[in-house]
Write a protein that holds these residues in place. Structure first.
Motif, short mmCIF file in Angstrom:
data_model
loop_
_atom_site.label_atom_id
_atom_site.label_comp_id
_atom_site.label_asym_id
_atom_site.label_seq_id
_atom_site.Cartn_x
_atom_site.Cartn_y
_atom_site.Cartn_z
N ARG A 233 4.81 -6.53 0.70
CA ARG A 233 3.79 -5.50 0.68
C ARG A 233 3.55 -5.00 -0.74
N LEU A 234 4.63 -4.82 -1.50
CA LEU A 234 4.46 -4.36 -2.88
C LEU A 234 3.63 -5.34 -3.69
N PHE A 235 3.94 -6.62 -3.54
CA PHE A 235 3.27 -7.62 -4.37
C PHE A 235 1.91 -8.03 -3.83
N LEU A 240 0.24 -4.28 -8.66
CA LEU A 240 1.24 -5.26 -9.07
C LEU A 240 0.62 -6.60 -9.43
N ILE A 241 -0.39 -7.01 -8.68
CA ILE A 241 -1.07 -8.27 -9.01
C ILE A 241 -1.74 -8.18 -10.37
N ARG A 432 -4.36 4.81 -5.73
CA ARG A 432 -4.77 4.27 -4.42
C ARG A 432 -3.63 3.52 -3.76
N ASP A 433 -2.95 2.66 -4.52
CA ASP A 433 -1.90 1.83 -3.94
C ASP A 433 -0.69 2.66 -3.54
N ALA A 434 -0.34 3.69 -4.33
CA ALA A 434 0.77 4.56 -3.97
C ALA A 434 0.45 5.30 -2.68
N ALA A 435 -0.78 5.77 -2.52
CA ALA A 435 -1.17 6.48 -1.30
C ALA A 435 -1.09 5.57 -0.09
N ARG A 436 -1.52 4.34 -0.24
CA ARG A 436 -1.47 3.39 0.88
C ARG A 436 -0.04 3.06 1.28
N LEU A 437 0.83 2.89 0.30
CA LEU A 437 2.24 2.60 0.61
C LEU A 437 2.89 3.80 1.29
N ALA A 438 2.57 5.01 0.82
CA ALA A 438 3.15 6.20 1.43
C ALA A 438 2.65 6.38 2.86
N ALA A 439 1.39 6.05 3.11
CA ALA A 439 0.81 6.21 4.45
C ALA A 439 1.43 5.26 5.46
N LYS A 440 1.91 4.12 4.99
CA LYS A 440 2.50 3.12 5.90
C LYS A 440 3.99 3.31 6.10
N SER A 441 4.59 4.30 5.42
CA SER A 441 6.03 4.48 5.52
C SER A 441 6.41 5.13 6.85
#
Length: 441
Positions: A233-235, A240-241, A432-441
């Motif tokens: 998910r991170l990559f 990260l890309i 944006r990416d930090a928000a998406r990762l936090a929302a899926k936690s």
């Protein structure tokens, strides 16, 4: 478990805890200074072969392709070292891990003080590359463990500045050692310095209080990252890309200048050894200043409410893009001050965004995974260090003249740098990416 605010450098303590803050803050800057020393030696070790290149080629009767193999061999196991070091960074104390790595640097340089052949040189460079691979990732991991998320741009940039200071100091000194004694003596000097820095790190270096913390946002109202996010998910995030692509082209640019710039100045442009040694130092001087300046600018922009998309994404991408333009421009120019100005400017801009880009990466990576992810990203972009020196060596040896070969090589490098920077500008978005990762936690 969250770290008490008063224990984080730069935070605002209260009452009786204020006395605890100053020693922690002082220790943070001491550790940062030691990390700069590690980076300084790291990049001095890289540049020494380029400085010694003419003498090595004459003594061992090497052609340009063989010398390109020597330069490229440093990166053959570099990616392996990055990933392995990043993995170990989450399992071993930073004090002993970085000290052990620096000790291996010294050991890999020691054989070069004696008469050696092509195979031995390649083996020593491979070992050095394996040991130096994880240095940047681990240094960033340790630096970030001493500073809260919103204050990492400047410390990150200071660590990266060590990469510019190393060749800046090493180029004139090692050139003098080579001309006065021999190229073998230059490797001996670096072996001793590496051993000394390893001892200093054992005495004063270690991870900070944030190493034990969970995810931290980049500001008070930013979403907290989960303790762990699957690497897949991170990559798959644009940040990260895009950063991996940006680092790849930027590091290819850096590795060519570390590997081939001294020879380009002497063989391609006709400067004598002393002049070339002094000119080599100029881009690194500019880079060391520029990377800190950009870190300060990024920090000021963050304090004024400008998003991390701009301060840690667009800013480094635009700098590398402009560096590509400068590289293309100087590749077609004749020897002289304007060419050197563009060469130095391109090098400065290429390096200036490294620190804030690493801070942008940290924005989307949980604290406990930074060592691993930084190691993987460093391993990916180190591939640019394998390909670029080989391409330059091949073009120089196969062209109608040395000057034409260097010109073609830097032209290809500039175009590649621009393409990679354009990709990063399009997809990097830490907020944006930090928000998406936090929302899926």
């Amino acid at each position: 478990m969250a770290v008490d605010q008063q224990e984080v450098p730069g935070s605002t303590p209260s009452g009786a805890t204020a006395a605890r803050r100053s020693p922690t803050r002082r220790r943070a800057w001491v550790v940062l200074a030691l990390l700069v020393c590690l980076m300084l030696v790291n990049y001095a070790d890289k540049v020494v072969v380029g400085l010694a290149g003419v003498g090595m080629k004459e003594e061992l009767d090497l052609d340009d392709s063989q010398f390109g193999v020597i330069q490229s061999s440093f990166y053959w196991l570099f990616a392996v070292g990055c990933v392995l070091g990043g993995w170990l960074g989450g399992k071993l104390p930073a004090r002993w891990l970085l000290a052990g790595i620096a000790a291996v640097w010294a050991l890999s340089l020691a054989p070069m003080t004696a008469q050696v052949g092509f195979t031995t040189i390649v083996a020593c460079r491979v070992l050095l590359g394996l040991a130096e691979g994880p240095t940047t990732a681990l240094a960033m991991q340790v630096a970030h463990s001493w500073f809260p998320a919103h204050k990492r741009a400047i410390p990150s940039s200071i660590v990266v500045a060590g990469a510019g200071i190393g060749p800046l100091i090493a180029a004139p000194i090692l050139t003098w050692v080579i001309l006065t004694y021999s190229w073998h003596a230059a490797f001996g000097v670096l072996a001793v310095v590496g051993a000394v820095v390893a001892v200093l790190w054992v005495i004063g270096g270690d991870s900070g209080p944030e190493a034990a913390s969970g995810g931290h946002g980049t500001a008070a109202n930013a979403p907290a990252l989960p303790d762990h996010v699957p690497l897949r998910r991170l990559f798959s995030t644009g940040t990260l890309i895009g950063m991996a692509v940006l680092f790849f082209v930027a590091y290819a640019n850096t590795s060519v200048k570390v590997s081939w710039l001294p020879l380009y100045l002497r063989e391609g442009l006709g400067y004598d050894a002393t002049t070339a040694g002094n000119l080599v130092a100029l881009p690194y001087l500019g880079s060391a200043v520029a990377v800190i300046l950009v870190g300060v600018v990024s920090a000021v922009m963050t304090r004024r409410g400008i998003t991390n998309r701009i301060t840690r994404g667009v800013l480094p991408g635009a700098l590398v893009l402009t560096s590509g333009v400068c590289t293309i421009a100087f590749s077609s120019m004749d020897r002289g001050a304007p060419q050197m100005l563009l060469l130095a400017l391109g090098s400065c801009l290429n390096s200036a965004g490294y620190g804030v880009a690493f801070a942008g990466l940290a924005d989307v990576i949980p604290a406990k995974q930074r060592g691993t992810v930084f190691g993987i990203v460093t391993g990916v972009y180190s591939l640019g260090g394998i390909v670029a020196p080989l391409v330059i060596g091949t073009l120089v040896s196969s062209s109608e003249s040395v000057a034409v070969g260097y010109g073609d090589g830097f032209l290809v490098l500039g175009v590649t740098t621009m393409i990679g920077a354009a990709v990063a500008l399009l997809v990097v978005h830490p907020d944006r990416d930090a928000a998406r990762l936090a929302a899926k936690s």
